[in-house]
Design a protein around this motif. Structure first.
Motif, PDB file in Angstrom:
ATOM      1  N   MET A 166       1.269  -1.671  -0.332  1.00 56.06           N
ATOM      2  CA  MET A 166      -0.239  -0.471  -0.254  1.00 56.06           C
ATOM      3  C   MET A 166       0.691   1.331   0.081  1.00 56.06           C
ATOM      4  SD  MET A 166      -1.422   0.067   3.987  1.00 56.06           S
ATOM      5  CE  MET A 166      -1.631  -1.772   3.919  1.00 56.06           C
TER       6      MET A 166
ATOM      7  N   LEU B 134       1.890  -3.116  10.872  1.00 52.13           N
ATOM      8  CA  LEU B 134       2.032  -3.616   9.379  1.00 52.13           C
ATOM      9  C   LEU B 134       3.639  -3.619   8.801  1.00 52.13           C
ATOM     10  CD1 LEU B 134       0.388  -0.293   7.351  1.00 52.13           C
ATOM     11  CD2 LEU B 134      -0.294  -2.280   8.354  1.00 52.13           C
ATOM     12  N   VAL B 135       5.416  -3.306   8.663  1.00 54.27           N
ATOM     13  CA  VAL B 135       6.024  -3.823   8.735  1.00 54.27           C
ATOM     14  C   VAL B 135       6.204  -5.006   9.205  1.00 54.27           C
ATOM     15  CG1 VAL B 135       8.583  -3.472   8.249  1.00 54.27           C
ATOM     16  CG2 VAL B 135       6.819  -1.546   7.702  1.00 54.27           C
TER      17      VAL B 135
ATOM     18  N   ASN C 242       3.821  -7.504   9.633  1.00 53.91           N
ATOM     19  CA  ASN C 242       3.203  -8.651   9.345  1.00 53.91           C
ATOM     20  C   ASN C 242       3.953  -8.472   8.058  1.00 53.91           C
ATOM     21  OD1 ASN C 242       1.468  -9.378  11.777  1.00 53.91           O
ATOM     22  ND2 ASN C 242       2.383  -7.041  11.755  1.00 53.91           N
TER      23      ASN C 242
ATOM     24  N   ILE D  47       3.643  -6.318   5.273  1.00 54.46           N
ATOM     25  CA  ILE D  47       2.985  -5.600   4.772  1.00 54.46           C
ATOM     26  C   ILE D  47       3.716  -4.516   3.908  1.00 54.46           C
ATOM     27  CG2 ILE D  47       1.109  -3.898   4.361  1.00 54.46           C
ATOM     28  CD1 ILE D  47       0.315  -6.398   5.550  1.00 54.46           C
ATOM     29  N   ARG D  48       3.728  -4.778   2.731  1.00 57.44           N
ATOM     30  CA  ARG D  48       4.899  -3.960   1.907  1.00 57.44           C
ATOM     31  C   ARG D  48       4.379  -2.719   1.461  1.00 57.44           C
ATOM     32  NH1 ARG D  48       4.775  -1.718  -2.882  1.00 57.44           N
ATOM     33  NH2 ARG D  48       2.843  -2.831  -3.703  1.00 57.44           N
ATOM     34  N   LEU D  49       5.020  -1.883   2.270  1.00 55.62           N
ATOM     35  CA  LEU D  49       4.329  -0.233   1.516  1.00 55.62           C
ATOM     36  C   LEU D  49       5.406   0.708   1.420  1.00 55.62           C
ATOM     37  CD1 LEU D  49       5.364   1.503   5.094  1.00 55.62           C
ATOM     38  CD2 LEU D  49       3.684  -0.481   5.575  1.00 55.62           C
TER      39      LEU D  49
ATOM     40  N   GLU E 176      -1.931   0.668  -8.437  1.00 53.85           N
ATOM     41  CA  GLU E 176      -2.050  -0.269  -6.237  1.00 53.85           C
ATOM     42  C   GLU E 176      -3.309  -0.033  -6.383  1.00 53.85           C
ATOM     43  OE1 GLU E 176       0.302  -0.407  -4.695  1.00 53.85           O
ATOM     44  OE2 GLU E 176       1.739   0.816  -6.163  1.00 53.85           O
TER      45      GLU E 176
ATOM     46  N   ALA F 126      -3.761  -0.384  12.065  1.00 48.44           N
ATOM     47  CA  ALA F 126      -2.147  -1.742  11.170  1.00 48.44           C
ATOM     48  C   ALA F 126      -3.416  -2.905  10.401  1.00 48.44           C
ATOM     49  CB  ALA F 126      -1.965  -1.777  12.078  1.00 48.44           C
TER      50      ALA F 126
ATOM     51  N   ALA G 127      -4.704  -3.991   7.417  1.00 55.26           N
ATOM     52  CA  ALA G 127      -3.787  -5.217   6.507  1.00 55.26           C
ATOM     53  C   ALA G 127      -5.096  -6.081   6.691  1.00 55.26           C
ATOM     54  CB  ALA G 127      -3.082  -6.398   7.839  1.00 55.26           C
TER      55      ALA G 127
ATOM     56  N   GLY H 283      -8.899  -4.567   5.390  1.00 55.15           N
ATOM     57  CA  GLY H 283      -8.930  -4.049   4.160  1.00 55.15           C
ATOM     58  C   GLY H 283     -10.750  -4.289   3.914  1.00 55.15           C
TER      59      GLY H 283
END
Length: 289
Positions: free
Chosen positions: A1, A24-25, A27, A29-31, A54, A105, A109, A111
């Motif tokens: 995201m 987020l990181v 777990n 998650i690419r951001l 995206e 977060a 994640a 959504g």
């Protein structure tokens, strides 16, 4: 995201952003983090992200930043996430979005989304989306003249302080408008997509954020004394029922000969009264908790 961060709106709460990003990181998650540098930059960043394919763009800031990102995503299937870092965070309170970093977060994640149908202020220089409300009159005059250092130090209290300072300066011109097919006048006008105003304070209980149309709140009483009365009613959640306050449901609002009356959208300066207000071309999907 992609996370669009307004460092001006979120400077006092930047530590909350970093806590959300850490979760987020951790777990997987690419951001990517993109900072805004000028008015309208969040819109451009969101539009570029949508063009790249995206799936989610996250607005980290206040209601103005959220509105800009929403404008950039209009007409696309990209979901709008929110990390509330602003002064009032009216939309976050309206939709019941989470504020605790771990909850924010988790929401981003997971959504899950709900529909939000923004409004659109149309003027001679183009269109401007708003996600919560548009004000024309005294509240916009306060926003126009609010010094940023005062807002930085006192937060929401700065609006109260500035309102008191502006009571004797504002001329309270009569605002002429057409609500759908009926012409009327008022001292101030708030066109609301949501029920809340200025934070968690109730104003337009007939508003439905997910549907087209608006709750138009008309303040008929004019002058400094009336403005003080309305200001006192707000923190008591009585503003929507105060004397001289009318509520009208509408799909279109035209402002008639109000070129010098100030306007604000989602707590940001928006020039002068728009020519007309209508629904945005379509809804957007906001990520929920």
């Amino acid at each position: 995201m992609i996370i669009v961060f307004n460092p001006v709106a979120g400077r006092r709460r930047a530590h909350l952003l970093w806590r959300v990003l850490d979760v987020l990181v951790a777990n997987g998650i690419r951001l990517d983090l993109a900072e805004t540098h000028r008015a309208g930059h969040a819109e451009a960043l969101a539009r570029d992200a949508a063009r790249r394919g995206e799936q989610m763009v996250v607005a980290a800031g206040g209601d103005g930043t959220i509105a800009e990102v929403a404008n950039g995503l209009m007409g696309t299937p990209v979901r709008l996430g929110v990390i509330p870092l602003g002064t009032a965070n009216v939309l976050a309170h309206e939709l019941g979005l989470p504020f605790a970093p771990k909850s924010v977060a988790a929401a981003l994640a997971f959504g899950r989304t709900r529909t939000l149908w923004p409004g659109q202020a149309n003027g001679p220089d183009g269109a401007r989306l708003f996600v919560q409300m548009l004000g024309v009159g005294f509240d916009a005059h306060v926003v126009h003249n609010l010094p940023f250092p005062l807002k930085k130090v006192f937060g929401k209290g700065a609006y109260v302080m500035q309102s008191v300072r502006e009571l004797m300066r504002y001329k309270f011109p009569t605002i002429r408008l057409r609500i759908d097919d009926a012409e009327t006048e008022a001292a101030s006008v708030i066109i609301s997509k949501g029920r809340l105003y200025g934070g968690r304070f109730r104003l337009a209980m007939d508003a439905v954020p997910s549907d087209p149309g608006f709750s138009v709140v008309l303040f008929d009483r004019t002058g400094a004394a009336a403005a003080m009365m309305y200001g006192a009613a707000l923190p008591l959640n009585l503003l929507g029922r105060a004397p001289g306050v009318r509520h009208v449901r509408a799909r279109r609002i035209d402002f008639l000969q109000n070129a010098v009356v100030p306007a604000q959208t989602d707590g940001d300066r928006a020039g002068w009264a728009p020519l007309w207000v209508s629904d945005a071309p379509g809804p957007i999907q906001v990520v929920m908790g």
